[in-house]
Design a protein around this motif. Structure first.
Motif, PDB file in Angstrom:
ATOM      1  N   SER A  53       0.882  -1.152   0.161  1.00  0.00           N
ATOM      2  CA  SER A  53      -0.071  -0.156  -0.130  1.00  0.00           C
ATOM      3  C   SER A  53       0.771   1.214   0.101  1.00  0.00           C
ATOM      4  CB  SER A  53      -0.902   0.049   1.303  1.00  0.00           C
ATOM      5  OG  SER A  53      -1.961  -0.946   1.288  1.00  0.00           O
ATOM      6  N   SER A  54       1.996   1.130  -0.354  1.00  0.00           N
ATOM      7  CA  SER A  54       2.793   2.432  -0.349  1.00  0.00           C
ATOM      8  C   SER A  54       2.541   3.432  -1.378  1.00  0.00           C
ATOM      9  CB  SER A  54       4.170   1.995  -0.522  1.00  0.00           C
ATOM     10  OG  SER A  54       4.599   1.379  -1.763  1.00  0.00           O
ATOM     11  N   MET A  55       2.021   2.985  -2.217  1.00  0.00           N
ATOM     12  CA  MET A  55       1.344   3.945  -3.393  1.00  0.00           C
ATOM     13  C   MET A  55      -0.005   4.290  -3.357  1.00  0.00           C
ATOM     14  SD  MET A  55       4.165   5.305  -4.808  1.00  0.00           S
ATOM     15  CE  MET A  55       3.649   6.200  -6.665  1.00  0.00           C
ATOM     16  N   ALA A  56      -0.750   3.729  -2.323  1.00  0.00           N
ATOM     17  CA  ALA A  56      -2.233   3.887  -2.275  1.00  0.00           C
ATOM     18  C   ALA A  56      -2.637   5.434  -1.960  1.00  0.00           C
ATOM     19  CB  ALA A  56      -2.696   3.042  -0.986  1.00  0.00           C
ATOM     20  N   PRO A  57      -3.820   5.756  -2.043  1.00  0.00           N
ATOM     21  CA  PRO A  57      -4.870   5.119  -2.773  1.00  0.00           C
ATOM     22  C   PRO A  57      -4.958   4.710  -4.387  1.00  0.00           C
ATOM     23  CG  PRO A  57      -5.544   6.995  -2.272  1.00  0.00           C
ATOM     24  CD  PRO A  57      -4.164   7.150  -1.914  1.00  0.00           C
ATOM     25  N   LYS A  58      -4.162   5.815  -4.911  1.00  0.00           N
ATOM     26  CA  LYS A  58      -4.205   5.779  -6.324  1.00  0.00           C
ATOM     27  C   LYS A  58      -3.502   4.261  -7.006  1.00  0.00           C
ATOM     28  CE  LYS A  58      -3.061   8.549 -10.608  1.00  0.00           C
ATOM     29  NZ  LYS A  58      -2.524   9.592 -11.078  1.00  0.00           N
ATOM     30  N   PHE A  64      -2.485  -3.359 -11.807  1.00  0.00           N
ATOM     31  CA  PHE A  64      -1.586  -3.872 -12.691  1.00  0.00           C
ATOM     32  C   PHE A  64      -0.688  -2.359 -13.289  1.00  0.00           C
ATOM     33  CE2 PHE A  64      -0.846  -5.225 -17.297  1.00  0.00           C
ATOM     34  CZ  PHE A  64      -0.309  -6.425 -17.093  1.00  0.00           C
ATOM     35  N   LEU A  65       0.433  -2.653 -13.483  1.00  0.00           N
ATOM     36  CA  LEU A  65       1.391  -1.672 -13.976  1.00  0.00           C
ATOM     37  C   LEU A  65       2.012  -1.937 -15.386  1.00  0.00           C
ATOM     38  CD1 LEU A  65       3.124  -0.701 -10.482  1.00  0.00           C
ATOM     39  CD2 LEU A  65       1.125   0.304 -11.690  1.00  0.00           C
ATOM     40  N   ALA A 137      -1.603   2.425 -15.754  1.00  0.00           N
ATOM     41  CA  ALA A 137      -1.777   1.326 -14.587  1.00  0.00           C
ATOM     42  C   ALA A 137      -3.463   0.913 -14.751  1.00  0.00           C
ATOM     43  CB  ALA A 137      -1.725   1.787 -13.168  1.00  0.00           C
ATOM     44  N   VAL A 138      -3.661  -0.175 -14.510  1.00  0.00           N
ATOM     45  CA  VAL A 138      -5.011  -0.862 -14.712  1.00  0.00           C
ATOM     46  C   VAL A 138      -5.545  -1.107 -13.216  1.00  0.00           C
ATOM     47  CG1 VAL A 138      -6.653  -2.151 -15.929  1.00  0.00           C
ATOM     48  CG2 VAL A 138      -4.648  -1.057 -17.179  1.00  0.00           C
ATOM     49  N   PRO A 139      -6.252  -0.950 -12.559  1.00  0.00           N
ATOM     50  CA  PRO A 139      -6.592  -1.530 -11.236  1.00  0.00           C
ATOM     51  C   PRO A 139      -7.304  -2.814 -11.367  1.00  0.00           C
ATOM     52  CG  PRO A 139      -8.268   0.435 -11.839  1.00  0.00           C
ATOM     53  CD  PRO A 139      -7.280   0.303 -12.989  1.00  0.00           C
TER      54      PRO A 139
END
Length: 251
Positions: A53-58, A64-65, A137-139
Motif C-alpha cells: 500500500s505504499s502508493m495507495a490509494p491511487k 496492474f502496472l 496502470a489498470v486497477p
C-alpha cells in the motif's frame, strides 16, 4: 412467417438487452486485450503488480502496472519509476522520484518515496537499478496476474490476447450473419400467412374448389381423372359429365 417472428423477437426489450450486453462484452474484451497485452508488447514494456500500500490509494494493491524503459537522463522529479531493490535482484519497488542528487563519483541518483509513506526511501536509486517509467496502470487486474505467477504471466498474456481477439472476431462475424439473415427474412415475399389466405377466399378462378377437384395436396391420395364411354354426341372436349375420380389408390 418464421422471419417475422425472429424479427419481432429481436426487436423485443430482451433482444435489445442481450445485444447491448454482447456488444459491451466485446468492447471490454477488446479494451482488455489492447491495454494488457497489445500495448505492452508493441512498446517493449514490462508488467508488474502492486503488492503493498505504499502508493495507495491511487495505486492500491492489485493494480496492474505497465512500465516502459526510458533513458535515465530523461527522468524527472515527479515521475513514477520501477527499480530493483538491489542491482540484479528480481525484487522491485515502484515509487515516485522526489529529488535528484549526485553521488561523490558524480553519478546521478534519485531520491524516491511512496505516495502513502511518511518518509523517503532510505537508499538512493542508481541508474543500474531503474527498470523503467510507469506508462499507465489498470486497477484490480493485478490480482489475476499474481495468481498466475511471474513465470507463467508472459505465456498467459499471449494466449489471453489470442483468445480475446478470437472472441471479438467471432462475435463480429456472428452479428453480421444474424443481421443478414434478419434482412433476408423480412424481405422475402410469400412467407406470411396472408399469402395463403388469398387462396381460401374463393376468388381464385383456377382453384380446386372452382374446378370441383378434391381439396388435397397429396399426389398419392387420388388417381388421375379418366374419360368414360358415352353414347351422346357431345364433343370430347366438352365431356364434363364424363369425368370421374377413382377411389384412393392403395399405396
Amino acid at each position: 412467417m418464421s422471419g417475422r417472428r425472429n424479427a419481432a423477437a429481436s426487436a423485443s426489450p430482451l433482444g435489445f438487452l442481450a445485444a447491448g450486453l454482447s456488444y459491451l462484452a466485446l468492447c471490454l474484451a477488446a479494451l482488455a486485450a489492447l491495454a494488457l497485452v497489445v500495448v505492452p508488447m508493441l512498446s517493449g514494456s514490462q508488467t508488474y503488480s502492486v503488492l503493498t500500500s505504499s502508493m495507495a490509494p491511487k495505486y492500491a494493491p492489485g493494480t496492474f502496472l505497465v512500465v516502459k524503459p526510458v533513458p535515465f537522463e530523461e527522468l524527472r522529479v515527479g515521475d513514477i519509476i520501477t527499480y530493483q531493490i538491489e542491482s540484479g535482484s528480481a525484487a522491485v519497488i515502484t515509487h515516485r522520484i522526489t529529488a535528484i542528487s549526485a553521488a561523490q563519483s558524480g553519478e546521478l541518483e534519485f531520491i524516491t518515496k511512496g505516495d502513502n509513506n511518511d518518509v523517503e526511501d532510505e537508499l538512493p536509486v542508481r541508474e543500474l537499478q531503474v527498470r523503467g517509467k510507469l506508462l499507465y496502470a489498470v486497477p484490480f487486474v493485478g490480482f489475476a496476474a499474481n495468481a498466475l505467477g511471474n513465470s507463467d504471466r508472459g505465456a498467459a498474456a499471449q494466449w489471453g490476447a489470442v483468445a480475446l481477439m478470437g472472441y471479438g472476431v467471432i462475435s463480429l462475424v456472428r452479428g453480421a450473419l444474424a443481421k443478414r439473415r434478419g434482412e433476408n427474412s423480412e424481405g422475402t415475399p410469400g412467407n406470411g400467412p396472408e399469402d395463403g389466405d388469398n387462396d381460401s377466399d374463393g376468388d381464385n378462378a383456377g382453384g380446386a374448389a372452382d374446378a370441383g377437384l378434391p381439396d388435397s395436396n397429396d399426389p398419392l391420395e387420388y388417381d388421375d381423372p379418366i374419360l368414360t364411354d358415352c353414347d351422346c354426341s357431345t364433343p370430347v372436349r366438352r365431356h364434363s359429365h364424363s369425368m370421374k375420380y377413382l377411389t384412393p389408390a392403395g399405396v
